[in-house]
Design a protein around this motif. Structure first.
Motif, short mmCIF file in Angstrom:
data_model
loop_
_atom_site.label_atom_id
_atom_site.label_comp_id
_atom_site.label_asym_id
_atom_site.label_seq_id
_atom_site.Cartn_x
_atom_site.Cartn_y
_atom_site.Cartn_z
N ILE A 1 27.25 -17.26 81.98
CA ILE A 1 27.61 -18.34 81.03
C ILE A 1 28.05 -19.58 81.80
N TYR A 2 28.96 -19.37 82.76
CA TYR A 2 29.47 -20.51 83.54
C TYR A 2 28.37 -21.20 84.33
N ASN A 3 27.63 -20.39 85.09
CA ASN A 3 26.73 -20.95 86.10
C ASN A 3 25.35 -21.31 85.59
N GLU A 4 24.94 -20.75 84.45
CA GLU A 4 23.57 -20.97 84.01
C GLU A 4 23.48 -21.54 82.59
N TYR A 5 24.15 -20.89 81.61
CA TYR A 5 23.91 -21.28 80.23
C TYR A 5 24.64 -22.55 79.84
N LEU A 6 25.88 -22.74 80.27
CA LEU A 6 26.56 -23.99 79.92
C LEU A 6 25.87 -25.21 80.53
N PRO A 7 25.48 -25.16 81.82
CA PRO A 7 24.71 -26.30 82.33
C PRO A 7 23.38 -26.49 81.60
N ALA A 8 22.71 -25.37 81.20
CA ALA A 8 21.44 -25.50 80.49
C ALA A 8 21.64 -26.14 79.12
N LEU A 9 22.78 -25.83 78.46
CA LEU A 9 23.06 -26.42 77.15
C LEU A 9 23.26 -27.93 77.26
N GLN A 10 23.80 -28.36 78.37
CA GLN A 10 23.97 -29.80 78.53
C GLN A 10 22.63 -30.51 78.63
N GLN A 11 21.64 -29.81 79.18
CA GLN A 11 20.31 -30.39 79.31
C GLN A 11 19.49 -30.22 78.02
N ASP A 12 19.64 -29.06 77.35
CA ASP A 12 18.85 -28.76 76.16
C ASP A 12 19.71 -27.96 75.18
N PRO A 13 20.29 -28.60 74.17
CA PRO A 13 21.17 -27.89 73.21
C PRO A 13 20.46 -26.79 72.42
N THR A 14 19.13 -26.75 72.45
CA THR A 14 18.41 -25.74 71.66
C THR A 14 17.99 -24.53 72.49
N VAL A 15 18.35 -24.50 73.77
CA VAL A 15 17.83 -23.46 74.66
C VAL A 15 18.24 -22.06 74.21
N LEU A 16 19.47 -21.90 73.74
CA LEU A 16 19.93 -20.56 73.34
C LEU A 16 19.18 -20.08 72.10
N ASP A 17 18.95 -21.00 71.15
CA ASP A 17 18.22 -20.61 69.95
C ASP A 17 16.81 -20.15 70.30
N ARG A 18 16.18 -20.85 71.20
CA ARG A 18 14.81 -20.50 71.58
C ARG A 18 14.76 -19.16 72.31
N MET A 19 15.85 -18.80 72.98
CA MET A 19 15.91 -17.53 73.70
C MET A 19 16.40 -16.39 72.82
N GLY A 20 16.77 -16.71 71.59
CA GLY A 20 17.26 -15.68 70.70
C GLY A 20 18.68 -15.24 71.01
N LEU A 21 19.47 -16.13 71.61
CA LEU A 21 20.85 -15.82 71.95
C LEU A 21 21.80 -16.37 70.90
#
Length: 699
Positions: free
Chosen positions: A471-491
């Motif tokens: 979460i710290y190292n990958e998903y939070l930085p990814a959310l800053q770049q693309d707020p929809t990334v978790l939805d697309r991954m089914g998370l």
């Protein structure tokens, strides 16, 4: 002379006094010591009456005390012996009187020994001087030989229990046990250890004085305990190698070592028994011997002794000096240095000196050509090359593992996973039951940890609770770049009132854990699981995960484990697959199965062939460096590592990020460890338990 009536009164007074002593010992002792010669004589002469109404004793009841004697010297020199005190009889109150017995019954107590310890000693006279010196050394210089408190206490207790008689010699000669221990210490290289770490004293030279024999006795005891401790637990502690290693401690008990080795019929075998009992360790041991060559694979060991020096004759045409030094060690030295000419010659000649000088140059020693103590130690240090070094560190890692890898109640069943070989095996009754390929962690921060734990249950259709590090190292930085990334991954993202974030993926075919998770709760938060990315199993090197271990055939793996833990349930892969769906199902084991994560870059396969694997995490290089640059006991200290944080991550989220409606409360619900492994009562992951040490290093 005492009249008949007076004599009877004396006897009655004595009997009354004796009965009073039996009733109240405190009153009966009075002013006369209980162990005086007079009372001892009376006790010996008059036994305690059994019936209460026996008649008074007569003169015939008195018999001389033959247990007490008076030496002629005491009779001639009464001033050196304390006289027996007596009180005249009769008196008005015989119950309070103490009278002296007739002269025939009087005896003088023997003079007590001046040194009661020596008087009671069972030490043979020939060994008593050594015993006296051992007692002094342990009292004044014990920490010099045994700097570990537990070992020092055990040695003191053991020597004291034998009146400080020497352990390893009798009458100045080595015992059978001593010869066995010395042989094992000199052959320590067989076991992947260094004989130079367990010096053997020169008992032949020490036999000249009790002081030297006592010191040699303690030094051999010290070396024996060092060997047993390092053979069982390792020359270095696993915490010195990496922070992601944790095995259960199994320290040696010095009390048990002393009793076991000294009491064994074969002391060498008893001491050797502290090495790992595992089959794969023993196979590596045999391959090490093959690589080193020599008699039965054992390296040639040069004994300690006086320095040997070659002095050439002076003058250009002068013959070789006649007074050459000779020593019985020279034939071994010739063999060690590869000198085949005159192999049995005991002379330290020019050829031997030249070979010693060449060895010293290669060993970074001053090339003097003199066989001194430092050269002998360097000669006895096992030969090193890449393959030998690799085998040595793998043997060392076997010492960290539990002595019993499996669970006895289910046929010693266990799981063993070898990271560099990317394989997992299920073992039972000493044989392989099943095996499969695995994917392990990437080198670096995502390396799969080394550990031993127990698998308690299997989860079918698991929810993936994303670890805080991801979460710290990958998903939070990814959310800053693309707020929809978790939805697309089914998370699914949840946020608590305190701002902490939890991300999870519900069960399903696309779940990152696949259809099955194998749970053995541990402080590193890793487990084994299925994966939707099956293509990685076709590769030879499979270090791609974030630390967890992906199993190629999880349904088969689950059925094998369940049938071991619960043989009556008859689980099959088909039955496991029939449970696939959208709801989590926990299958708890009746008996937990041990899981051992190992790092074997050298091992012997089923065909008996020595195999080597890439040092993917650099563990071999680290350990070889420690063994080469470290010294003895300093390698055994525990290193204190910073513990990982299990707090839920916090951080800013873009305004367009979708957050689940049923955000969890910050004051209730399972913590992350419980979410990951299940079991709401699961305690906080424990800090690693290490053996106590004198020094603690902080990384």
């Amino acid at each position: 002379m005492t009249t008949r009536g007076g004599y009877d009164r004396v006897l009655m007074a004595v009997a009354a006094t004796f009965l009073a002593v039996s009733a109240t010992s405190a009153l009966a002792q009075g002013d006369t010591p209980r162990n005086s010669a007079a009372e001892l004589a009376i006790d010996a002469a008059i036994p305690l009456p059994e019936p209460a109404n026996v008649p008074p004793p007569t003169a015939s009841d008195f018999k001389p005390d033959t247990t007490a004697t008076v030496s002629p010297n005491q009779a001639k020199a009464p001033e050196t012996s304390k006289p027996v005190e007596s009180v005249a009889a009769p008196v008005a109150d015989p119950a309070k009187s103490v009278v002296s017995p007739p002269p025939a019954a009087t005896a003088t107590a023997p003079e007590p020994a001046k040194d009661p310890v020596k008087a009671a000693s069972n030490v043979p006279a020939a060994d008593q001087p050594v015993a006296d010196r051992l007692r002094d050394l342990m009292a004044t210089k014990g920490p010099r030989y045994f700097d570990r408190k537990a070992e020092r206490a055990a040695v003191e207790k053991f020597y004291a229990g034998r009146d400080y008689a020497p352990i390893w010699t009798q009458g100045g000669n080595l015992t059978t046990a001593a010869n066995g221990v010395i042989a094992r210490l000199k052959d320590a290289a067989f076991d992947g250890l260094n004989p130079a770490d367990y010096p053997v004293p020169d008992f032949a030279a020490a036999a000249s004085t009790p002081d030297a024999l006592a010191e040699a006795d303690l030094k051999l005891t010290e070396s024996m305990l060092d060997y047993a401790r390092q053979a069982q637990s390792g020359r270095m502690h696993w915490s010195q190698v990496s922070a992601d290693i944790q095995y259960p401690e199994h320290p040696v008990d010095p009390n048990e070592v002393l009793a076991n080795v000294t009491g064994a019929k074969d002391a060498s075998a008893a001491l050797e028994g502290y090495n790992p009992p595992h089959k794969l360790y023993k196979l590596l041991r045999a391959k090490l011997a093959e690589l080193r060559g020599g008699h039965d694979g054992a390296p040639v060991i040069i004994d300690d002794g006086e320095p040997l020096k070659y002095t050439p004759a002076r003058g250009k045409n002068a013959p070789e000096a006649e007074a050459q030094m000779s020593d019985p060690r020279v034939p071994k030295l010739r063999a060690k240095l590869g000198i085949t000419e005159n192999a049995d010659d005991i002379r330290y000649d020019a050829k031997v000196a030249a070979a010693v000088r060449k060895f010293q140059e290669n060993a970074d020693l001053k090339p003097t050509g003199v066989l001194d103590d430092r050269t002998v130690k360097a000669l006895n240090t096992p030969k090193r090359d890449k393959q030998i070094d690799t085998i040595l560190v793998n043997m060392e890692r076997w010492r960290w593992l539990p002595r019993d890898l499996g669970a006895p109640s289910i046929g010693d069943a266990y799981v063993i996973l070898n990271i560099p070989d990317y394989t997992l095996k299920v073992m039972q009754h000493g044989a392989q039951v099943w095996t499969t390929r695995v994917v392990t962690g990437k080198p670096g921060q995502h390396a799969t940890p080394l550990l031993s734990e127990t698998m308690k249950f299997i989860t079918v259709n698991p929810t993936w609770n994303v670890p805080p590090s991801i979460i710290y190292n990958e998903y939070l930085p990814a959310l800053q770049q693309d707020p929809t990334v978790l939805d697309r991954m089914g998370l699914r993202l949840e946020r608590a009132r305190d701002g902490s974030i939890h991300i999870s993926q519900p069960p399903g075919e696309a779940n990152a854990l696949g259809r099955i998770r194998f749970n053995f709760p541990n402080k590193f938060l890793v487990y084994q699981h299925d994966t939707p990315d099956k293509n990685l199993f076709a590769r030879d090197e499979r270090a791609f995960s974030h630390g967890c271990m992906r199993v190629q055939y999880p349904d088969q793996y689950a059925s094998v484990l369940l049938n071991i833990a619960m043989p009556g349930e008859r689980y099959s892969p088909e039955r496991i697959r029939s449970m696939y769906g959208s709801s989590e199902i926990d299958l708890k084991f009746a008996t937990p199965i041990p899981v051992n994560i190992t790092y074997q870059t050298a091992f012997v396969d089923d065909a008996g062939k020595l195999q080597f694997r890439k040092d993917v995490y650099g563990r071999d290089a680290t350990m070889i460096s420690i063994l080469k640059n470290g010294r003895g006991k300093d390698l055994e200290n525990v290193v204190a590592h910073a513990q990982p944080s299990y707090a839920r991550p916090k951080g800013p989220l873009p305004s367009s990020v979708n957050v689940s409606d049923n955000s969890f409360s910050s004051n209730s619900g399972p913590n992350f460890f419980e979410r990951l492994f299940g079991g709401g009562g699961q305690p906080t992951p424990p800090a690693p338990v290490g053996r106590p040490s004198r020094r603690v290093f902080t990384r």
